[in-house]
Scaffold this motif. Structure first.
Motif, PDB file in Angstrom:
ATOM      1  N   THR A  87     -48.896  -4.163-102.614  1.00  0.00           N
ATOM      2  CA  THR A  87     -47.842  -4.970-103.235  1.00  0.00           C
ATOM      3  C   THR A  87     -46.471  -4.388-102.948  1.00  0.00           C
ATOM      4  O   THR A  87     -45.523  -5.111-102.637  1.00  0.00           O
ATOM      5  CB  THR A  87     -48.062  -5.054-104.755  1.00  0.00           C
ATOM      6  N   ARG A  88     -46.369  -3.060-103.054  1.00  0.00           N
ATOM      7  CA  ARG A  88     -45.071  -2.424-102.792  1.00  0.00           C
ATOM      8  C   ARG A  88     -44.622  -2.666-101.358  1.00  0.00           C
ATOM      9  O   ARG A  88     -43.454  -2.973-101.107  1.00  0.00           O
ATOM     10  CB  ARG A  88     -45.171  -0.925-103.069  1.00  0.00           C
ATOM     11  N   LEU A  89     -45.539  -2.524-100.406  1.00  0.00           N
ATOM     12  CA  LEU A  89     -45.177  -2.733 -99.004  1.00  0.00           C
ATOM     13  C   LEU A  89     -44.849  -4.195 -98.732  1.00  0.00           C
ATOM     14  O   LEU A  89     -43.956  -4.498 -97.926  1.00  0.00           O
ATOM     15  CB  LEU A  89     -46.321  -2.267 -98.100  1.00  0.00           C
ATOM     16  N   GLN A  90     -45.554  -5.110 -99.367  1.00  0.00           N
ATOM     17  CA  GLN A  90     -45.254  -6.529 -99.171  1.00  0.00           C
ATOM     18  C   GLN A  90     -43.866  -6.871 -99.690  1.00  0.00           C
ATOM     19  O   GLN A  90     -43.129  -7.635 -99.048  1.00  0.00           O
ATOM     20  CB  GLN A  90     -46.320  -7.382 -99.871  1.00  0.00           C
ATOM     21  N   GLU A  91     -43.495  -6.321-100.838  1.00  0.00           N
ATOM     22  CA  GLU A  91     -42.156  -6.544-101.363  1.00  0.00           C
ATOM     23  C   GLU A  91     -41.096  -5.955-100.442  1.00  0.00           C
ATOM     24  O   GLU A  91     -40.055  -6.565-100.188  1.00  0.00           O
ATOM     25  CB  GLU A  91     -42.040  -5.921-102.761  1.00  0.00           C
ATOM     26  N   ARG A  92     -41.372  -4.765 -99.934  1.00  0.00           N
ATOM     27  CA  ARG A  92     -40.449  -4.117 -98.999  1.00  0.00           C
ATOM     28  C   ARG A  92     -40.316  -4.946 -97.728  1.00  0.00           C
ATOM     29  O   ARG A  92     -39.224  -5.125 -97.192  1.00  0.00           O
ATOM     30  CB  ARG A  92     -40.967  -2.718 -98.665  1.00  0.00           C
ATOM     31  N   LEU A  93     -41.431  -5.464 -97.253  1.00  0.00           N
ATOM     32  CA  LEU A  93     -41.430  -6.243 -96.028  1.00  0.00           C
ATOM     33  C   LEU A  93     -40.622  -7.524 -96.182  1.00  0.00           C
ATOM     34  O   LEU A  93     -39.874  -7.915 -95.287  1.00  0.00           O
ATOM     35  CB  LEU A  93     -42.871  -6.558 -95.632  1.00  0.00           C
ATOM     36  N   GLU A  94     -40.771  -8.201 -97.310  1.00  0.00           N
ATOM     37  CA  GLU A  94     -40.023  -9.436 -97.544  1.00  0.00           C
ATOM     38  C   GLU A  94     -38.513  -9.191 -97.542  1.00  0.00           C
ATOM     39  O   GLU A  94     -37.746  -9.969 -96.979  1.00  0.00           O
ATOM     40  CB  GLU A  94     -40.451 -10.053 -98.872  1.00  0.00           C
ATOM     41  N   ARG A  95     -38.094  -8.083 -98.167  1.00  0.00           N
ATOM     42  CA  ARG A  95     -36.661  -7.774 -98.191  1.00  0.00           C
ATOM     43  C   ARG A  95     -36.132  -7.483 -96.794  1.00  0.00           C
ATOM     44  O   ARG A  95     -35.074  -7.980 -96.405  1.00  0.00           O
ATOM     45  CB  ARG A  95     -36.394  -6.575 -99.098  1.00  0.00           C
ATOM     46  N   VAL A  96     -36.893  -6.701 -96.048  1.00  0.00           N
ATOM     47  CA  VAL A  96     -36.441  -6.311 -94.715  1.00  0.00           C
ATOM     48  C   VAL A  96     -36.419  -7.507 -93.774  1.00  0.00           C
ATOM     49  O   VAL A  96     -35.481  -7.688 -92.989  1.00  0.00           O
ATOM     50  CB  VAL A  96     -37.336  -5.193 -94.151  1.00  0.00           C
ATOM     51  N   GLN A 149     -35.742  -1.742 -85.360  1.00  0.00           N
ATOM     52  CA  GLN A 149     -35.997  -2.466 -86.597  1.00  0.00           C
ATOM     53  C   GLN A 149     -37.272  -3.303 -86.482  1.00  0.00           C
ATOM     54  O   GLN A 149     -38.086  -3.355 -87.412  1.00  0.00           O
ATOM     55  CB  GLN A 149     -34.811  -3.354 -86.946  1.00  0.00           C
ATOM     56  N   ARG A 150     -37.442  -3.971 -85.365  1.00  0.00           N
ATOM     57  CA  ARG A 150     -38.648  -4.775 -85.159  1.00  0.00           C
ATOM     58  C   ARG A 150     -39.897  -3.890 -85.187  1.00  0.00           C
ATOM     59  O   ARG A 150     -40.928  -4.252 -85.763  1.00  0.00           O
ATOM     60  CB  ARG A 150     -38.557  -5.497 -83.818  1.00  0.00           C
ATOM     61  N   HIS A 151     -39.790  -2.724 -84.582  1.00  0.00           N
ATOM     62  CA  HIS A 151     -40.898  -1.776 -84.574  1.00  0.00           C
ATOM     63  C   HIS A 151     -41.262  -1.358 -86.006  1.00  0.00           C
ATOM     64  O   HIS A 151     -42.445  -1.268 -86.373  1.00  0.00           O
ATOM     65  CB  HIS A 151     -40.498  -0.549 -83.758  1.00  0.00           C
ATOM     66  N   GLY A 152     -40.246  -1.132 -86.828  1.00  0.00           N
ATOM     67  CA  GLY A 152     -40.498  -0.763 -88.218  1.00  0.00           C
ATOM     68  C   GLY A 152     -41.193  -1.863 -88.988  1.00  0.00           C
ATOM     69  O   GLY A 152     -42.112  -1.608 -89.769  1.00  0.00           O
ATOM     70  N   VAL A 153     -40.762  -3.099 -88.788  1.00  0.00           N
ATOM     71  CA  VAL A 153     -41.387  -4.234 -89.473  1.00  0.00           C
ATOM     72  C   VAL A 153     -42.850  -4.362 -89.066  1.00  0.00           C
ATOM     73  O   VAL A 153     -43.739  -4.550 -89.913  1.00  0.00           O
ATOM     74  CB  VAL A 153     -40.628  -5.536 -89.159  1.00  0.00           C
ATOM     75  N   GLU A 154     -43.138  -4.224 -87.780  1.00  0.00           N
ATOM     76  CA  GLU A 154     -44.511  -4.343 -87.309  1.00  0.00           C
ATOM     77  C   GLU A 154     -45.393  -3.229 -87.883  1.00  0.00           C
ATOM     78  O   GLU A 154     -46.579  -3.437 -88.164  1.00  0.00           O
ATOM     79  CB  GLU A 154     -44.549  -4.311 -85.788  1.00  0.00           C
ATOM     80  N   SER A 155     -44.800  -2.040 -88.071  1.00  0.00           N
ATOM     81  CA  SER A 155     -45.565  -0.928 -88.635  1.00  0.00           C
ATOM     82  C   SER A 155     -45.991  -1.219 -90.068  1.00  0.00           C
ATOM     83  O   SER A 155     -47.129  -0.936 -90.465  1.00  0.00           O
ATOM     84  CB  SER A 155     -44.732   0.356 -88.593  1.00  0.00           C
ATOM     85  N   VAL A 156     -45.083  -1.788 -90.856  1.00  0.00           N
ATOM     86  CA  VAL A 156     -45.422  -2.126 -92.231  1.00  0.00           C
ATOM     87  C   VAL A 156     -46.465  -3.235 -92.247  1.00  0.00           C
ATOM     88  O   VAL A 156     -47.404  -3.213 -93.059  1.00  0.00           O
ATOM     89  CB  VAL A 156     -44.168  -2.557 -93.012  1.00  0.00           C
ATOM     90  N   GLU A 157     -46.326  -4.212 -91.374  1.00  0.00           N
ATOM     91  CA  GLU A 157     -47.307  -5.298 -91.304  1.00  0.00           C
ATOM     92  C   GLU A 157     -48.700  -4.753 -90.998  1.00  0.00           C
ATOM     93  O   GLU A 157     -49.699  -5.216 -91.560  1.00  0.00           O
ATOM     94  CB  GLU A 157     -46.886  -6.315 -90.247  1.00  0.00           C
ATOM     95  N   ARG A 175     -43.599   9.028 -86.437  1.00  0.00           N
ATOM     96  CA  ARG A 175     -44.613   8.066 -86.821  1.00  0.00           C
ATOM     97  C   ARG A 175     -43.968   6.779 -87.282  1.00  0.00           C
ATOM     98  O   ARG A 175     -42.901   6.796 -87.864  1.00  0.00           O
ATOM     99  CB  ARG A 175     -45.468   8.664 -87.957  1.00  0.00           C
ATOM    100  N   PRO A 176     -44.566   5.599 -87.023  1.00  0.00           N
ATOM    101  CA  PRO A 176     -43.945   4.319 -87.387  1.00  0.00           C
ATOM    102  C   PRO A 176     -43.587   4.255 -88.850  1.00  0.00           C
ATOM    103  O   PRO A 176     -44.297   4.744 -89.705  1.00  0.00           O
ATOM    104  CB  PRO A 176     -45.052   3.282 -87.050  1.00  0.00           C
ATOM    105  N   GLY A 177     -42.454   3.605 -89.181  1.00  0.00           N
ATOM    106  CA  GLY A 177     -42.009   3.432 -90.547  1.00  0.00           C
ATOM    107  C   GLY A 177     -41.363   2.086 -90.706  1.00  0.00           C
ATOM    108  O   GLY A 177     -41.154   1.353 -89.737  1.00  0.00           O
ATOM    109  N   PRO A 178     -41.000   1.697 -91.914  1.00  0.00           N
ATOM    110  CA  PRO A 178     -40.332   0.411 -92.145  1.00  0.00           C
ATOM    111  C   PRO A 178     -38.993   0.328 -91.456  1.00  0.00           C
ATOM    112  O   PRO A 178     -38.440   1.317 -90.993  1.00  0.00           O
ATOM    113  CB  PRO A 178     -40.175   0.359 -93.673  1.00  0.00           C
ATOM    114  N   ALA A 179     -38.443  -0.836 -91.441  1.00  0.00           N
ATOM    115  CA  ALA A 179     -37.203  -1.071 -90.736  1.00  0.00           C
ATOM    116  C   ALA A 179     -36.054  -0.368 -91.407  1.00  0.00           C
ATOM    117  O   ALA A 179     -36.087  -0.025 -92.574  1.00  0.00           O
ATOM    118  CB  ALA A 179     -36.915  -2.571 -90.676  1.00  0.00           C
TER     119      ALA A 179
END
Length: 234
Positions: A127-136, A155-163, A226-230
């Protein structure tokens, strides 16, 4: 938010439940758990060990000498109070349980918790990552107009990592509900061993310890991390 020292304490207690260890072995095992991007120094480990000794969570055993060194090595053991503290920390369910650093340690010792706790931690992390992903993702299109192509690619790389981690968590949650826990390979078909497999040198076998992928709260400063959020996520 869990402090780094508290995360190290939880990891030390969990590792010492496997048996007594000296400082060098503890540091080596902790670095494997934390990941290569977050190397733990002796300057961080030993103050934590001293604090745990004062609190009665661990104790020192008689120093031993190794064949390759004349210096005695102090071995640490978990106490009864340390066992109770480890069980208390592993039973806690809340925001600190799914923070980036703390989640990795909690996951490594999931076998010490029941399914209900594991599910709540996994679902909280997702849930936390999904909320973070929506904001980013909502900010990504606007940000891309203001940065060059390399920054946008990062930034795109970070988004894909969270996904990817969200999908991984979803698979784990489904496996828990179905009773197929990690390491059981219940959903993974096994191919028959070949003659070459049977002749594999025992010295080349790799430890099958599972370490969950880590997603930092910030976009990595370089693509070598290591991959991280955007970028832009607090």
């Amino acid at each position: 938010m869990a402090r780094r020292g508290e995360t190290i304490e939880l990891a030390v207690l969990g590792l010492l439940h496997e048996g007594p260890m000296h400082g060098y072995e503890l540091r080596k095992r902790l670095n494997l758990m934390l990941g290569w991007g977050r190397v733990l120094s002796y300057g961080s480990l030993y103050p934590t060990l001293k604090k745990m000794l004062r609190a009665g969570l661990i104790e020192e055993s008689a120093p031993t000498r190794t064949p390759v060194s004349r210096r005695p090595r102090i071995t640490y053991e978990v106490t009864e109070a340390g066992t109770h503290e480890f069980e208390r920390l592993m039973s806690e369910v809340g925001p600190t349980a799914w923070e980036d650093d703390n989640f990795d340690i909690r996951f490594a010792f999931f076998s010490s918790t029941d399914m209900e706790i594991r599910l709540r931690v996994l679902e909280g992390r997702r849930t936390r990552l999904q909320e973070r992903l929506e904001r980013v993702q909502g900010q990504l299109s606007m940000t891309q107009k203001e940065v060059d192509r390399y920054a946008a690619e990062l930034q795109r790389h970070g988004v894909e990592s969270v996904e990817r981690e969200v999908r991984w968590l979803s698979d784990l949650i489904n496996a828990e509900r179905d009773g197929n826990h990690p390491g059981h390979d219940a959903a993974r078909p096994q191919s028959p061993a070949s003659p070459q497999d049977a002749d594999t040198d025992e010295n080349h076998k790799i430890d099958d310890q599972h370490v969950p992928p880590h997603t930092s709260a910030e976009v990595p400063a370089t693509t070598a991390r290591r991959p991280g959020p955007a970028a832009g996520e607090s």
